[in-house]
Design a protein around this motif. Sequence first.
Motif, PDB file in Angstrom:
ATOM      1  N   LEU A 530       0.825  -1.309   0.063  1.00  0.00           N
ATOM      2  CA  LEU A 530      -0.052  -0.056  -0.281  1.00  0.00           C
ATOM      3  C   LEU A 530       0.847   1.328  -0.044  1.00  0.00           C
ATOM      4  O   LEU A 530       0.570   2.275  -0.752  1.00  0.00           O
ATOM      5  CB  LEU A 530      -0.887  -0.203   1.299  1.00  0.00           C
ATOM      6  N   PRO A 531       1.987   1.461   0.886  1.00  0.00           N
ATOM      7  CA  PRO A 531       2.620   2.613   0.599  1.00  0.00           C
ATOM      8  C   PRO A 531       3.341   2.659  -0.628  1.00  0.00           C
ATOM      9  O   PRO A 531       3.655   3.931  -1.056  1.00  0.00           O
ATOM     10  CB  PRO A 531       3.674   2.275   1.922  1.00  0.00           C
ATOM     11  N   ALA A 532       4.136   1.747  -1.213  1.00  0.00           N
ATOM     12  CA  ALA A 532       4.579   1.690  -2.189  1.00  0.00           C
ATOM     13  C   ALA A 532       3.686   2.050  -3.602  1.00  0.00           C
ATOM     14  O   ALA A 532       4.295   3.147  -4.496  1.00  0.00           O
ATOM     15  CB  ALA A 532       5.320   0.390  -2.853  1.00  0.00           C
ATOM     16  N   MET A 533       2.603   1.827  -3.458  1.00  0.00           N
ATOM     17  CA  MET A 533       1.628   1.918  -4.556  1.00  0.00           C
ATOM     18  C   MET A 533       0.701   3.334  -4.230  1.00  0.00           C
ATOM     19  O   MET A 533       0.122   4.008  -4.988  1.00  0.00           O
ATOM     20  CB  MET A 533       0.734   1.027  -5.034  1.00  0.00           C
ATOM     21  N   SER A 534       0.882   3.771  -3.124  1.00  0.00           N
ATOM     22  CA  SER A 534       0.284   5.018  -2.519  1.00  0.00           C
ATOM     23  C   SER A 534      -1.255   4.767  -2.706  1.00  0.00           C
ATOM     24  O   SER A 534      -1.802   5.795  -3.005  1.00  0.00           O
ATOM     25  CB  SER A 534       0.825   6.507  -3.406  1.00  0.00           C
ATOM     26  N   ILE A 535      -1.695   3.796  -2.029  1.00  0.00           N
ATOM     27  CA  ILE A 535      -3.010   3.463  -1.989  1.00  0.00           C
ATOM     28  C   ILE A 535      -3.715   3.995  -0.725  1.00  0.00           C
ATOM     29  O   ILE A 535      -2.728   3.469   0.464  1.00  0.00           O
ATOM     30  CB  ILE A 535      -3.400   1.928  -2.134  1.00  0.00           C
ATOM     31  N   ASP A 536      -4.786   4.530  -0.473  1.00  0.00           N
ATOM     32  CA  ASP A 536      -5.183   5.014   0.819  1.00  0.00           C
ATOM     33  C   ASP A 536      -5.898   4.199   1.582  1.00  0.00           C
ATOM     34  O   ASP A 536      -6.822   3.328   1.021  1.00  0.00           O
ATOM     35  CB  ASP A 536      -5.935   6.369   0.553  1.00  0.00           C
ATOM     36  N   ILE A 537      -5.737   4.098   2.673  1.00  0.00           N
ATOM     37  CA  ILE A 537      -6.639   3.321   3.701  1.00  0.00           C
ATOM     38  C   ILE A 537      -7.402   4.190   4.566  1.00  0.00           C
ATOM     39  O   ILE A 537      -7.237   5.163   4.939  1.00  0.00           O
ATOM     40  CB  ILE A 537      -5.865   2.702   5.226  1.00  0.00           C
ATOM     41  N   LEU A 538      -8.977   3.939   4.142  1.00  0.00           N
ATOM     42  CA  LEU A 538      -9.905   4.706   4.586  1.00  0.00           C
ATOM     43  C   LEU A 538     -10.445   4.226   6.007  1.00  0.00           C
ATOM     44  O   LEU A 538     -10.889   5.143   6.704  1.00  0.00           O
ATOM     45  CB  LEU A 538     -11.296   4.584   3.639  1.00  0.00           C
ATOM     46  N   GLN A 539     -10.288   2.991   6.445  1.00  0.00           N
ATOM     47  CA  GLN A 539     -10.788   2.357   7.631  1.00  0.00           C
ATOM     48  C   GLN A 539      -9.488   1.382   8.118  1.00  0.00           C
ATOM     49  O   GLN A 539      -9.085   0.683   7.306  1.00  0.00           O
ATOM     50  CB  GLN A 539     -12.105   1.997   7.551  1.00  0.00           C
ATOM     51  N   GLY A 540      -9.506   1.302   9.345  1.00  0.00           N
ATOM     52  CA  GLY A 540      -8.772   0.189   9.857  1.00  0.00           C
ATOM     53  C   GLY A 540      -7.282   0.710   9.784  1.00  0.00           C
ATOM     54  O   GLY A 540      -6.942   1.747   9.572  1.00  0.00           O
ATOM     55  N   ARG A 541      -6.566  -0.416   9.412  1.00  0.00           N
ATOM     56  CA  ARG A 541      -4.972  -0.311   9.467  1.00  0.00           C
ATOM     57  C   ARG A 541      -4.563  -1.138   8.369  1.00  0.00           C
ATOM     58  O   ARG A 541      -5.032  -2.241   7.728  1.00  0.00           O
ATOM     59  CB  ARG A 541      -4.376  -0.560  10.671  1.00  0.00           C
ATOM     60  N   ASN A 542      -3.141  -1.117   8.118  1.00  0.00           N
ATOM     61  CA  ASN A 542      -2.547  -1.881   6.991  1.00  0.00           C
ATOM     62  C   ASN A 542      -1.705  -3.187   7.575  1.00  0.00           C
ATOM     63  O   ASN A 542      -2.142  -3.234   8.997  1.00  0.00           O
ATOM     64  CB  ASN A 542      -1.241  -1.011   6.433  1.00  0.00           C
ATOM     65  N   PHE A 543      -1.416  -4.178   6.939  1.00  0.00           N
ATOM     66  CA  PHE A 543      -0.635  -5.398   7.576  1.00  0.00           C
ATOM     67  C   PHE A 543       0.465  -5.017   8.332  1.00  0.00           C
ATOM     68  O   PHE A 543       0.917  -3.794   8.198  1.00  0.00           O
ATOM     69  CB  PHE A 543      -0.293  -6.355   6.504  1.00  0.00           C
ATOM     70  N   SER A 544       0.716  -5.615   9.335  1.00  0.00           N
ATOM     71  CA  SER A 544       1.797  -5.063  10.231  1.00  0.00           C
ATOM     72  C   SER A 544       2.580  -6.410  10.829  1.00  0.00           C
ATOM     73  O   SER A 544       2.027  -7.357  11.162  1.00  0.00           O
ATOM     74  CB  SER A 544       1.111  -4.404  11.594  1.00  0.00           C
ATOM     75  N   VAL A 545       4.118  -6.548  10.803  1.00  0.00           N
ATOM     76  CA  VAL A 545       4.985  -7.452  11.399  1.00  0.00           C
ATOM     77  C   VAL A 545       4.593  -7.322  12.920  1.00  0.00           C
ATOM     78  O   VAL A 545       4.848  -8.606  13.410  1.00  0.00           O
ATOM     79  CB  VAL A 545       6.402  -7.067  10.870  1.00  0.00           C
ATOM     80  N   GLU A 546       4.099  -6.358  13.413  1.00  0.00           N
ATOM     81  CA  GLU A 546       3.982  -6.682  15.079  1.00  0.00           C
ATOM     82  C   GLU A 546       2.861  -7.291  15.219  1.00  0.00           C
ATOM     83  O   GLU A 546       2.648  -7.787  16.585  1.00  0.00           O
ATOM     84  CB  GLU A 546       3.828  -5.127  15.434  1.00  0.00           C
ATOM     85  N   THR A 547       1.939  -7.725  14.606  1.00  0.00           N
ATOM     86  CA  THR A 547       0.783  -8.447  14.580  1.00  0.00           C
ATOM     87  C   THR A 547       0.974  -9.932  13.869  1.00  0.00           C
ATOM     88  O   THR A 547       0.672 -10.115  12.617  1.00  0.00           O
ATOM     89  CB  THR A 547      -0.551  -7.812  14.138  1.00  0.00           C
ATOM     90  N   PRO A 548       1.635 -10.890  14.110  1.00  0.00           N
ATOM     91  CA  PRO A 548       1.570 -12.286  13.882  1.00  0.00           C
ATOM     92  C   PRO A 548       0.579 -12.844  12.888  1.00  0.00           C
ATOM     93  O   PRO A 548       0.605 -13.316  12.002  1.00  0.00           O
ATOM     94  CB  PRO A 548       2.211 -13.116  14.811  1.00  0.00           C
ATOM     95  N   SER A 549      -0.760 -12.401  13.613  1.00  0.00           N
ATOM     96  CA  SER A 549      -1.775 -13.117  12.860  1.00  0.00           C
ATOM     97  C   SER A 549      -2.118 -12.721  11.615  1.00  0.00           C
ATOM     98  O   SER A 549      -3.029 -13.106  10.832  1.00  0.00           O
ATOM     99  CB  SER A 549      -2.844 -13.110  14.025  1.00  0.00           C
ATOM    100  N   ASP A 550      -1.538 -11.529  11.225  1.00  0.00           N
ATOM    101  CA  ASP A 550      -1.924 -10.865  10.111  1.00  0.00           C
ATOM    102  C   ASP A 550      -1.346 -12.036   8.808  1.00  0.00           C
ATOM    103  O   ASP A 550      -1.942 -11.601   7.804  1.00  0.00           O
ATOM    104  CB  ASP A 550      -1.147  -9.458   9.710  1.00  0.00           C
ATOM    105  N   THR A 551      -0.347 -12.685   9.140  1.00  0.00           N
ATOM    106  CA  THR A 551       0.000 -13.552   7.948  1.00  0.00           C
ATOM    107  C   THR A 551      -0.985 -14.864   7.795  1.00  0.00           C
ATOM    108  O   THR A 551      -0.726 -15.671   7.166  1.00  0.00           O
ATOM    109  CB  THR A 551       1.193 -13.841   8.315  1.00  0.00           C
ATOM    110  N   LEU A 552      -1.842 -14.944   8.892  1.00  0.00           N
ATOM    111  CA  LEU A 552      -2.765 -16.179   8.986  1.00  0.00           C
ATOM    112  C   LEU A 552      -4.280 -15.998   8.541  1.00  0.00           C
ATOM    113  O   LEU A 552      -4.719 -16.436   7.757  1.00  0.00           O
ATOM    114  CB  LEU A 552      -2.653 -16.482  10.463  1.00  0.00           C
ATOM    115  N   ASP A 553      -4.775 -14.663   8.991  1.00  0.00           N
ATOM    116  CA  ASP A 553      -6.118 -14.698   8.830  1.00  0.00           C
ATOM    117  C   ASP A 553      -6.773 -13.268   8.584  1.00  0.00           C
ATOM    118  O   ASP A 553      -7.892 -12.913   8.457  1.00  0.00           O
ATOM    119  CB  ASP A 553      -6.969 -15.308   9.980  1.00  0.00           C
ATOM    120  N   ALA A 554      -5.831 -12.340   8.390  1.00  0.00           N
ATOM    121  CA  ALA A 554      -6.213 -10.878   8.182  1.00  0.00           C
ATOM    122  C   ALA A 554      -6.373 -10.839   6.669  1.00  0.00           C
ATOM    123  O   ALA A 554      -5.653 -11.222   5.840  1.00  0.00           O
ATOM    124  CB  ALA A 554      -4.857 -10.046   8.608  1.00  0.00           C
ATOM    125  N   ALA A 555      -7.119  -9.670   6.298  1.00  0.00           N
ATOM    126  CA  ALA A 555      -7.477  -9.284   4.911  1.00  0.00           C
ATOM    127  C   ALA A 555      -7.944  -7.830   4.780  1.00  0.00           C
ATOM    128  O   ALA A 555      -8.519  -7.384   5.619  1.00  0.00           O
ATOM    129  CB  ALA A 555      -8.701 -10.082   4.463  1.00  0.00           C
TER     130      ALA A 555
END
Length: 803
Positions: A530-555
């Motif tokens: 998202l940062p590389a492509m300059s795509i805006d997030i309207l709600q919520g957050r981006n994927f994060s390495v600080e949240t290991p579950s993002d690689t499992l069930d986040a979308a």
Amino acid sequence: MLRHYLTIAIRSLGKQRLYTCINIAGLSIGMAACLLIFLFINDEYGFDKFHHNAERIFRAAQVENYEGREYFSTSTPFPLAQALTDSYPEIEEAVRVAKVTDIVKRGGHSFSEPYHLVDSGFFRVFTFPLVQGDELTALASPNNVVISARISEKYFGEQNPLGQSFTIKLDSIFEEFTVTGVTANTPSASSIQFDILIPMSNCHKLWRESLRSSWTDVWAETYLLTKPGVTPEQLEAKVPAMVKKIAGDKYVEGQVTERFQPITDIHLNTEFPPGIQPTSNPAYSYILGGIALAILSIGCINFVTLAVARAAGRAKEVGIRKVAGAGRFQLLKQFWGETIVLSLISLLVAIVIAEFTLPVFNSIAGKDLALRFDLMTMAAAAALLSIVSIIGGNYPALILARFQPAQVLKGKMSIQRSNRLRQALVIVQFSLAIGLVACTFTMSRQFHFLQNRPMGYEREHIVTIPTNLAFDGSKRIAERLRQSLVQSGDAVEISFALNSLGEPWYNIGWFVQPGDYRWASLNRVDKEFLPAMSIDILQGRNFSVETPSDTLDAALVNEAFVQAFGITDPIGKPLPGSLSPNKIIGVVKDFHYASLHQKIEPLILTMRAGNILRLVEDASTEAPGHNRLLVRFTPGALTERIQRLEKAWKLAAGDRPCEPTFLDAAIESQYRNDRRLGQIVSYASILVLIISSLGLFGLAAISVVRRTKEIGVRKVLGATSLNILGLLWHEAIWLVAIACLLAWPLAYYAMNRWLEDFAYREALHPLIFLAAGLLGLLIALVTVSYHSLRASTSNPVDSLRCE
């Protein structure tokens, strides 16, 4: 007698050099356009006909219906080939074809190459002759490989490639293959294009067992060689029984069926979705054919209008010939002889023009055509000669031959009806010209709109590089490049994704609830996407390495997804239906991940695509199978930055090939066919304007000669040069005005239909059509001005003396 007629014809044409040159120019340009477009259409309709058994080869396509929604694919399940041969005694052979792009190594050099996995009967079904090797045994062993002459030269040079080896990456393992056959380069008019063939028995190294046994995952094309006389309808009639036998208790009537498409029908049938190779739209052939006929018709119209306009000048010649005993048929033969001589000269000039302009035409059309004087080309040239001779010469010959000698010699001949015909033909010419110019302006405006419309992401200064690696390998390369390029200031951000913009993404289908089957697009990305492509997030957050579950069930989902599924307060909620083990952590602003031909559809971004793909009913495999790195450079000297990227790549990826592609170029390629059509229409409008202007130039010369006495009298009575100029402009102005009234509605209809193919488009504007009309008027006035200015500034004494 024939020699006599030819001699008279040549003398007559030589006396009227201006009109002869105008006619030859118009006819030769029209004939050259027809020859070039004939080559294009002949190539389009000749696809796949070179196979010896072309009429017996069919491609299978699978149609799935879920709750009223249809999924139609020319990729088919892996087990289908065996099921068809077991169920259909009419089928002699079934061959699967799957395409993969990965690394090929030889002698310390690595290249990213597409290769095809095919069944051992490939050469029994298709006619791709081997120039070296044995077709019966070339694919007999799993580690055999058949290559094209192009690959043989690339990897082995002048050496004999048979028995030599190179390595091909299959998933994560490099396998050594021995060359057992070399084919001629695949014909351009083939729906199957390949350079490297390996046996399908290697498929277990690329795809897991669940995928190879699945009836819902489609990823290979299936071709059938049937017994003589078998039709697609006969094959399709047996499909329900076969599907019922395979599905057992799960069988639902009409839910899954198969279609069978003749191989010669693949290239131009838009009813079937494209497969491994892109197809063509037959509308382009129709449009090109119409343009060729229009250009040729205008050349013929020039011939007719000039001949009719010169009829009064040749009336005395006809009268004297008739008094001397010439019969009507003899006069017809004389005038037809002139037309045939003129047409033959024009054809020879057209062949020269076609030969010299063929490279430009190939560039526009995306073809590799050659002007060969084979039977078909000679027949086309003969047809052109006949058409021009008949259409261009028949009416003028009849007009001239029917003059009555008594009336002609007494000066009582009237050609008022011929004048009306001439005016009507000029109107037709300029209607076509103004209509094509309006189409050109509209297309240019739409292309400008496509180029400048905000896409919802950054497209400048970004390159994509295929890694030919899975998630973890791509991640390691991205991290190494980030350390060198981002820290040095060459790059703003580096990301990787399963697919980049400008290429197909996964299309997944699943049940939200019983009776509600939905579709969405899917891509696997990392947290930097998202940062590389300059795509805006309207709600919520981006994927994060600080949240290991993002690689499992986040979308992450887009706005269109939230609206389509009616989700309120989406953050933290599960994805609908069978995808519910995955939860929404953010909503991104809608961006055009597909071309502007399509509306923005629901989208899911995930860090692990497998966690979603295993939960869906269907997943298309049009998307390439490996990750792409996306490098967003800082603005500046891109050439130097690309060079530093290649050096950093060698350190980060070793001997893997670095093949960067600019993202904006990939996005522009989505509109390649539209731009080609626009270029063709632009060139056609220029040619039509040139030919029409040539005809009008000749008519103006004739008109001025006829009105010499009138102009002299008017000037003696006090008319100014401007008055005379306006008098001679008058006819051109009202003819172009009528042409505009005819051209505008037709151009509006054609462009409105063309723009319907774009989900996002510019509205048609009246100024476009007004500008086209004014351009046509300007060209007409400039064309007639040469003779008009000479007439308006001439000495009236000379005009009256000549009478």
